[in-house]
Design a protein around this motif. Structure first.
Motif, mmCIF file in Angstrom:
data_model
loop_
_atom_site.group_PDB
_atom_site.id
_atom_site.type_symbol
_atom_site.label_atom_id
_atom_site.label_comp_id
_atom_site.label_asym_id
_atom_site.label_seq_id
_atom_site.Cartn_x
_atom_site.Cartn_y
_atom_site.Cartn_z
ATOM 1 N N GLU A 97 0.821 -1.213 0.000
ATOM 2 C CA GLU A 97 0.000 0.000 0.000
ATOM 3 C C GLU A 97 0.858 1.268 0.000
ATOM 4 O O GLU A 97 0.645 2.196 0.784
ATOM 5 N N GLU A 98 1.849 1.278 -0.882
ATOM 6 C CA GLU A 98 2.729 2.440 -1.062
ATOM 7 C C GLU A 98 3.547 2.767 0.185
ATOM 8 O O GLU A 98 4.076 3.870 0.321
ATOM 9 N N GLU A 99 3.667 1.822 1.109
ATOM 10 C CA GLU A 99 4.451 2.044 2.312
ATOM 11 C C GLU A 99 5.873 1.542 2.096
ATOM 12 O O GLU A 99 6.099 0.529 1.434
ATOM 13 N N SER A 100 6.838 2.257 2.666
ATOM 14 C CA SER A 100 8.233 1.831 2.576
ATOM 15 C C SER A 100 8.615 1.042 3.826
ATOM 16 O O SER A 100 7.905 1.062 4.841
ATOM 17 N N ILE A 101 9.762 0.371 3.751
ATOM 18 C CA ILE A 101 10.269 -0.331 4.931
ATOM 19 C C ILE A 101 10.542 0.667 6.052
ATOM 20 O O ILE A 101 10.290 0.385 7.228
ATOM 21 N N MET A 102 11.036 1.849 5.687
ATOM 22 C CA MET A 102 11.297 2.869 6.699
ATOM 23 C C MET A 102 10.013 3.280 7.408
ATOM 24 O O MET A 102 10.002 3.472 8.635
ATOM 25 N N ASP A 103 8.916 3.420 6.659
ATOM 26 C CA ASP A 103 7.630 3.755 7.285
ATOM 27 C C ASP A 103 7.260 2.721 8.347
ATOM 28 O O ASP A 103 6.831 3.063 9.455
ATOM 29 N N GLU A 104 7.424 1.449 7.996
ATOM 30 C CA GLU A 104 7.067 0.385 8.943
ATOM 31 C C GLU A 104 8.016 0.369 10.135
ATOM 32 O O GLU A 104 7.589 0.186 11.286
ATOM 33 N N PHE A 105 9.312 0.565 9.872
ATOM 34 C CA PHE A 105 10.287 0.585 10.962
ATOM 35 C C PHE A 105 9.968 1.704 11.949
ATOM 36 O O PHE A 105 10.017 1.505 13.170
#
Length: 353
Positions: A97-105
């Motif tokens: 959903e257009e999310e990056s790994i950094m967003d999740e971290f």
């Protein structure tokens, strides 16, 4: 770096909420920035570990696709780009959903951070940037990069192992916000200042060729590709100044050809090929050129016959452009072609192999 005198019973200035003597108060003085820098380095390491733990397959698959674009890299060079790509993918790759790994971290890590300032910094990392430009200023603890495409100025805090840069070098970097400054994620990758202007030209040319409207989006998408291609664009180009020209006019042909091809928006490799063919001609004939424009017209027409040029003109049109008739263009084209025919054949064979 600021140093603050703090009483042992006062709240620790790092923002933990504890008394200074029970937090950072092992000494009479504490450098808040030094403490923060250490925590920042650890957070960067944690972000990469998080990515490799949860998304190693995604990162590997994307790097495999990238290898199809990055030609002829292996060994240590391949390892270098795999390392850089992993950091690039953390910030600019898309997982769900257009999310990056950094967003999740950031989302996962935030509940475990108590210091307000560190929380604010981590939250801002979702707005990381890819930059490519000249280092206009370098001090012991800071480097200033002027981005080639946007003209924006980025002040990058240097700490840890980041040192040894020279003012004027060309730099590629993934940057994370750090208050009013930025951090390199994980480092600044610089190229020698001698070719900085040519590197800027290549970056600008590549951006225009790809047809992007937003330069920041372009850099975010193509940063690793540009790190690979940009130095090659210069090293592959002929060095006209070091060539032993048989006459002043012969060098003028190369200069006029280069400038006119750039103005026409031709690709660097086509320009380099034309100059190489002209050098080959001069080396074989030792021609004393008295009318440079005549040879430029012939050389440019020659290039259109062996490469997909943008300005694909007829002999008559090139003649009008350089003030001679079509038959003269044909004469100079033929004169050059007869001397460099073997070189052209080799170029065609290499491109088809």
């Amino acid at each position: 770096m600021s140093t603050i005198k703090v009483s042992r019973n006062e709240p620790c200035p790092c923002g933990s909420g504890k008394k200074y003597k029970k937090c950072c108060g092992s000494k009479d003085a504490v450098s808040i920035k030094e403490v923060l820098n250490h925590e920042i380095i650890e957070l960067q390491k944690e972000a990469r570990i998080f990515a490799l733990t949860h998304y190693a397959d995604d990162i590997k698959e994307d790097f495999t696709d990238l290898l199809d674009i990055l030609e002829d890299i292996e060994g240590e060079e391949k390892e270098f780009y795999e390392f850089v790509h992993s950091f690039w993918y953390i910030l600019f790759g898309t997982i769900e959903e257009e999310e990056s790994i950094m967003d999740e971290f950031i989302r996962v890590k935030m509940p475990y951070i108590s210091r307000p300032r560190l929380k604010n910094i981590l939250q801002s990392w979702a707005e990381g940037k890819a930059v490519a430009g000249i280092m206009t200023e370098v001090t012991e603890d800071q480097a200033v990069i002027k981005d080639t495409l946007t003209g924006k100025i980025y002040s990058v805090s240097l700490f840890g192992d980041l040192h040894g840069f020279e003012e004027g070098n060309f730099a590629f970097a993934i940057l994370l916000p750090y208050g009013e400054e930025y951090l390199a994620f994980p480092a600044i990758f610089d190229l020698p200042k001698e070719h900085a202007a040519k590197f800027e030209d290549y970056i600008q040319y590549s951006f225009e060729e790809e047809g992007y409207d937003n330069p920041e989006e372009y850099l975010a998408e193509y940063l690793v590709d540009l790190m690979n291609d940009t130095p090659k664009s210069v090293s592959a180009a002929p060095t006209m100044d070091n060539f032993d020209w048989p006459s002043k006019g012969a060098k003028q042909v190369a200069e006029i050809f280069r400038d006119d091809m750039i103005e026409a928006g031709e690709e660097p490799w086509i320009i380099g090929m034309g100059i190489s063919l002209w050098m080959d001609y001069c080396e074989k004939t030792g021609k004393q050129v008295k009318k440079p424009d005549n040879y430029v017209a012939g050389l440019r027409y020659l290039v259109t016959t062996i490469a997909d040029s943008k300005e694909n003109l007829t002999q008559k049109e090139f003649g009008e452009k350089y003030g001679i008739n079509a038959s003269r263009v044909s004469t100079y084209y033929g004169e050059i072609y007869n001397e460099v025919e073997d070189t052209i054949r080799k170029l065609i064979e290499e491109s088809n192999s």
